[in-house]
Each structure stands twice: as structure tokens, then as C-alpha cells.
Design a protein around this motif. Structure first.
Motif, PDB file in Angstrom:
ATOM      1  N   SER A   1      16.554  45.669  21.560  1.00  0.00           N
ATOM      2  CA  SER A   1      18.514  45.685  21.265  1.00  0.00           C
ATOM      3  C   SER A   1      18.440  44.274  20.440  1.00  0.00           C
ATOM      4  O   SER A   1      18.839  44.931  19.402  1.00  0.00           O
ATOM      5  CB  SER A   1      19.132  46.710  22.378  1.00  0.00           C
TER       6      SER A   1
ATOM      7  N   LEU B   1      27.262  52.235   9.112  1.00  0.00           N
ATOM      8  CA  LEU B   1      27.413  53.286   9.293  1.00  0.00           C
ATOM      9  C   LEU B   1      25.408  53.879   9.947  1.00  0.00           C
ATOM     10  O   LEU B   1      25.652  54.392  10.550  1.00  0.00           O
ATOM     11  CB  LEU B   1      28.076  54.456   8.517  1.00  0.00           C
ATOM     12  N   LEU B   2      24.822  53.622   9.002  1.00  0.00           N
ATOM     13  CA  LEU B   2      23.777  54.083   8.971  1.00  0.00           C
ATOM     14  C   LEU B   2      22.917  52.679   9.589  1.00  0.00           C
ATOM     15  O   LEU B   2      21.847  53.271  11.166  1.00  0.00           O
ATOM     16  CB  LEU B   2      23.208  53.392   8.179  1.00  0.00           C
ATOM     17  N   SER B   3      23.463  51.425  10.175  1.00  0.00           N
ATOM     18  CA  SER B   3      22.806  50.711  10.502  1.00  0.00           C
ATOM     19  C   SER B   3      22.907  50.911  11.944  1.00  0.00           C
ATOM     20  O   SER B   3      22.656  50.482  13.727  1.00  0.00           O
ATOM     21  CB  SER B   3      23.583  49.540  10.491  1.00  0.00           C
ATOM     22  N   LEU B   4      24.176  51.192  12.634  1.00  0.00           N
ATOM     23  CA  LEU B   4      24.238  51.631  13.299  1.00  0.00           C
ATOM     24  C   LEU B   4      24.131  52.797  14.600  1.00  0.00           C
ATOM     25  O   LEU B   4      24.572  53.028  15.780  1.00  0.00           O
ATOM     26  CB  LEU B   4      27.036  51.652  13.961  1.00  0.00           C
ATOM     27  N   PHE B   5      24.666  53.754  13.056  1.00  0.00           N
ATOM     28  CA  PHE B   5      23.026  54.988  14.076  1.00  0.00           C
ATOM     29  C   PHE B   5      22.009  54.971  13.881  1.00  0.00           C
ATOM     30  O   PHE B   5      21.299  55.255  15.608  1.00  0.00           O
ATOM     31  CB  PHE B   5      23.498  56.363  12.737  1.00  0.00           C
ATOM     32  N   GLY B   6      20.828  54.114  13.426  1.00  0.00           N
ATOM     33  CA  GLY B   6      20.055  53.530  13.779  1.00  0.00           C
ATOM     34  C   GLY B   6      19.812  52.603  14.915  1.00  0.00           C
ATOM     35  O   GLY B   6      18.541  53.033  15.656  1.00  0.00           O
TER      36      GLY B   6
ATOM     37  N   ILE C   1      22.034  52.393  17.878  1.00  0.00           N
ATOM     38  CA  ILE C   1      21.932  53.549  19.209  1.00  0.00           C
ATOM     39  C   ILE C   1      20.730  54.619  19.172  1.00  0.00           C
ATOM     40  O   ILE C   1      19.737  54.755  20.023  1.00  0.00           O
ATOM     41  CB  ILE C   1      23.056  54.643  18.532  1.00  0.00           C
ATOM     42  N   PHE C   2      19.944  55.054  17.865  1.00  0.00           N
ATOM     43  CA  PHE C   2      18.726  55.803  17.600  1.00  0.00           C
ATOM     44  C   PHE C   2      17.628  54.779  18.749  1.00  0.00           C
ATOM     45  O   PHE C   2      16.923  55.854  19.596  1.00  0.00           O
ATOM     46  CB  PHE C   2      17.964  56.548  16.703  1.00  0.00           C
TER      47      PHE C   2
END
Length: 407
Positions: free
Chosen positions: A14, A160-165, A167-168
Motif C-alpha cells: 500500500s 479523488l481518482l488517486s484516493l479511489f484507486g 482504496i481499490f
């Protein structure tokens, strides 16, 4: 142990992807910021070259190859002579009046930078100051709020995209981590079973050898050969028991910890060595503060102190000193500090980082007649300290080696 290994794998993976995402977001936004500054500078240069207007320029080309009509820009200009306004043009913007334009121009003309951005009335105004004659300067302003808003939107979208990525990715890694460490689990279980089975299998022939040797002594009496055989049988039996004990110790990483009187356990365990140490011509010192309690398992804690004091006795110099010291440290978080030390004048060149490796002994001598250990005791001690969620380390100072336990 495997749960901790799995968590370490997830954490490292991570952190790696987080570093990559942060790096990529930083690069994208840095490049975008650089392009934005170039485009703004290009427009300001055009305005300055045409005395505060676009002149015959009808379109401005961006770094991406797009063309923007010049009449879509909002700008104004002010010509100054010292602190006096010579002329001004605010016809290309409805947000700024003549007084405000003059005030902004006087403000930026006093700045050291001829190119920059100010924020007034929630508007980003990029400016450029250029000299048009000996006593006159032209200050052009461009409303760049759309540029900076676009950059901010890009930054927010990237985050935002990095955060979702991220978490995924963490979810995927957590789901697959069990599969990744499965080979390590299998290898560890095979190793553990081998040690346990080999220990049990070796005990039978050792028992037969021991019995045959005893019978031989009954028939012919004890001699140097039977004595040597008994010594080696006892030595090998101790080694097998130590390996099995270490294997079992590592099988139970989630041992239940209870409140234990560390002072009592330390004094009880260390007192057993006072006689042997003194008989060997060494000094034995104990400095144990009373009523120190820790979270541990009493039997294992007793074994830990025994292993450290026994090790100190084995490697102490002749006529040296073995010291056992226990005290409480820390102001906000009280912790117990156990120090077991012995004099060892030849310890300056020793690599203390290897002391807790299995089968490691000083000078790597497995046939050392003076010190008959196997190099397992300190490894067992470290495993016990880890079970108690503490630390064990070695240090050397003033011809004395010290093993310190923090619980």
C-alpha cells in the motif's frame, strides 16, 4: 506470526502504490502548472507588445495546439509616470473600474517582480510591468481565474481518482495477500513439522544409546569412552529439546498476557545462578527494584531471565562480574527495563547484530570447549520478548556486554 506477515505485506504494498500515486499526481499537476504559466506569459507579452491590447492578433494558440479567440480574454491596462496615472483602459472587463485599476497598477509597480499574480475581489489577476519610455511604464492585467480554476479542478480530480484507486488497490491486495504468503506458510509448517518429527525420531535412538552405555558401565565400569558417549547424548538431547521448544514457542504468537510481578520473577530466576557464578570465581550483583509489573506469561518470563543470566555466566571473563539490574523507566508510559551484563574484554570486535541468529556463537565455533552452548538461547529469548510485545537488544561499553529487555 502469519497475520503479522500478512499485515506487513499489505502495508508495504500500500505504501508503494501510495508513493507512486502521489508522485504521478505531483508530476501531472506540476506540468499543468508550468503550461498554465507559459500560456499566461504568452498572453501578457502580446498585450504588452501592443500597448495594452491584442492589436491585430485575433487568436492565441495554447500549448495543446488549441486556438482561443482574443476577444474572450478579460484584461485592462494602465500607463504610469512615476505615481501618476497617464492613461488606462478598462473597456475589456466589467469587473474592474478605473479607480481600482489605477490602485492595482500603483501597487504592482512598486513590487520587485515585473511578472506575477495578485488576487483581488476573488479574481486572479496576472500582471506584467514593462517600460514604454524613459519615464513611463505600462502595466497590463489579465483575468486568469479560469486558468487557475482549471488547475484546481485538475488537482481535485487527480486526488479523488488517486484516493479511489488507492482504496481499490488496498482491497485487492488484502484479498490476495493470503494467496501471496501461502507458500511461506507451507514452507514454515513443513519446517516446523520436520523439527518436531526429527526431534521425536532422534530421541528413540538416543535413549537406546544411553541405555546401552549404562549397561556397558555396569559390566565394565565407567571409562573415558562411556563418559564421552554419555556427555554427547546429553548434549544432543539438550539441543533437540531446545529446537522443539523454540518451534513450539513460535507456534503460539497470540499467547495470553497477564499481569506478572517482574521483580519477583527476576530475583527468583537470577538467584539460582548466584552459587554457580560465585563458585567459578566471578562476582554476582543484583539490583532489582521492587514491585515492577509487566504483561507477560510467568513461566516464559522466568525462562527468559534464566536464558539471559545463563548466557552471561557462560561468556563472562574469569574473575569477572555478572550483573542483573531491573528498574522502571519512562515518565508518561511506565516500562520495565531488565539489563543482564557481564564483563567481556574481547568483545570490541564482535558483531552484535548476529547475536540473535539461530546457532550463532562468538567466533562461530561449534566445537568451542569453553562455551558449550548451541547458539539457540538468545534466539529463544528474542522470540519470547516478541511474544510479550517488547524489545531485546545487545550493547557493549567499558569491557562489558549488556543484554537489555524493554517490556
Amino acid at each position: 506470526m502469519f497475520r503479522r506477515l500478512r499485515l506487513q505485506f499489505i502495508t508495504i504494498a500500500s505504501l508503494a502504490i501510495l508513493f507512486i500515486l502521489v508522485f504521478m499526481v505531483g508530476i501531472i499537476n506540476t506540468v499543468r502548472s508550468f503550461q498554465t504559466e507559459q500560456e499566461i506569459s504568452k498572453v501578457l507579452n502580446t498585450l504588452s507588445e501592443n500597448n495594452g491590447s491584442f492589436g491585430k492578433t485575433t487568436k492565441i494558440e495554447t500549448n495543446q495546439g488549441h486556438e482561443i479567440p482574443s476577444d474572450s480574454f478579460r484584461f485592462f491596462s494602465v500607463t504610469l509616470s512615476g505615481d501618476k496615472v497617464v492613461s488606462q483602459d478598462t473597456s475589456h472587463t466589467a469587473l474592474i473600474n478605473d479607480e481600482e485599476a489605477a490602485s492595482y497598477a500603483l501597487t504592482v509597480s512598486r513590487l520587485t517582480n515585473n511578472l506575477g499574480t495578485i488576487r483581488e475581489k476573488n479574481i486572479n489577476l496576472s500582471y506584467q510591468v514593462s517600460k514604454v519610455s524613459k519615464n513611463k511604464v505600462l502595466v497590463v492585467f489579465l483575468d486568469t481565474s479560469s486558468y487557475y480554476n482549471s488547475s484546481q479542478a485538475l488537482m481535485s480530480l487527480c486526488i479523488l481518482l488517486s484516493l479511489f484507486g488507492f482504496i481499490f488497490f488496498v482491497v485487492i491486495v488484502s484479498a490476495l495477500s493470503g494467496i501471496v504468503i501461502r507458500p511461506f506458510i507451507r514452507n514454515y509448517e513443513k519446517q516446523r513439522r520436520f523439527i518436531t518429527n526429527a526431534g521425536h525420531e532422534l530421541k528413540t535412538p538416543l535413549a537406546i544409546i544411553s541405555a546401552n552405555t549404562e549397561l556397558q558401565e555396569l559390566m565394565t565400569g565407567e571409562n573415558e569412552w562411556t563418559k564421552s558417549t554419555n556427555d554427547q547424548v546429553a548434549r544432543l538431547t539438550t539441543l533437540i529439546n531446545s529446537l522443539v521448544a523454540l518451534s513450539r514457542l513460535e507456534e503460539h504468537p497470540d499467547i495470553v498476557l497477564q499481569d506478572v510481578d517482574f521483580s519477583y520473577v527476576t530475583e527468583d530466576a537470577a538467584e539460582d545462578f548466584k552459587g554457580p557464578v560465585v563458585r567459578d570465581g566471578k562476582s554476582f550483583l543484583m539490583d532489582i527494584s521492587p514491585d515492577i509489573h509487566v504483561k507477560a506469561e510467568e513461566k516464559s518470563l522466568f525462562e527468559l531471565v534464566t536464558l539471559l543470566v545463563d548466557n552471561a555466566n557462560k561468556y563472562c571473563d574469569p574473575e569477572g562480574t555478572v550483573t542483573v539490574r531491573l528498574r522502571q523507566v519512562g515518565r508518561t508510559r511506565k516500562r520495565a527495563r531488565l539489563e543482564v551484563s557481564n564483563t567481556y574484554k574481547d568483545g570490541k570486535a564482535v558483531d552484535y547484530s548476529k547475536f540473535f541468529e539461530r546457532f550463532y556463537r562468538i567466533e562461530e565455533s561449534h566445537n568451542n570447549k569453553e562455551n558449550k552452548g548451541f547458539g539457540i538461547g538468545l534466539s529463544m529469548a528474542q522470540s519470547m520478548v516478541k511474544l510479550f510485545k517488547g524489545r531485546l537488544f545487545a550493547s557493549y561499553k567499558d569491557d562489558t556486554i549488556t543484554f537489555t529487555v524493554i517490556l
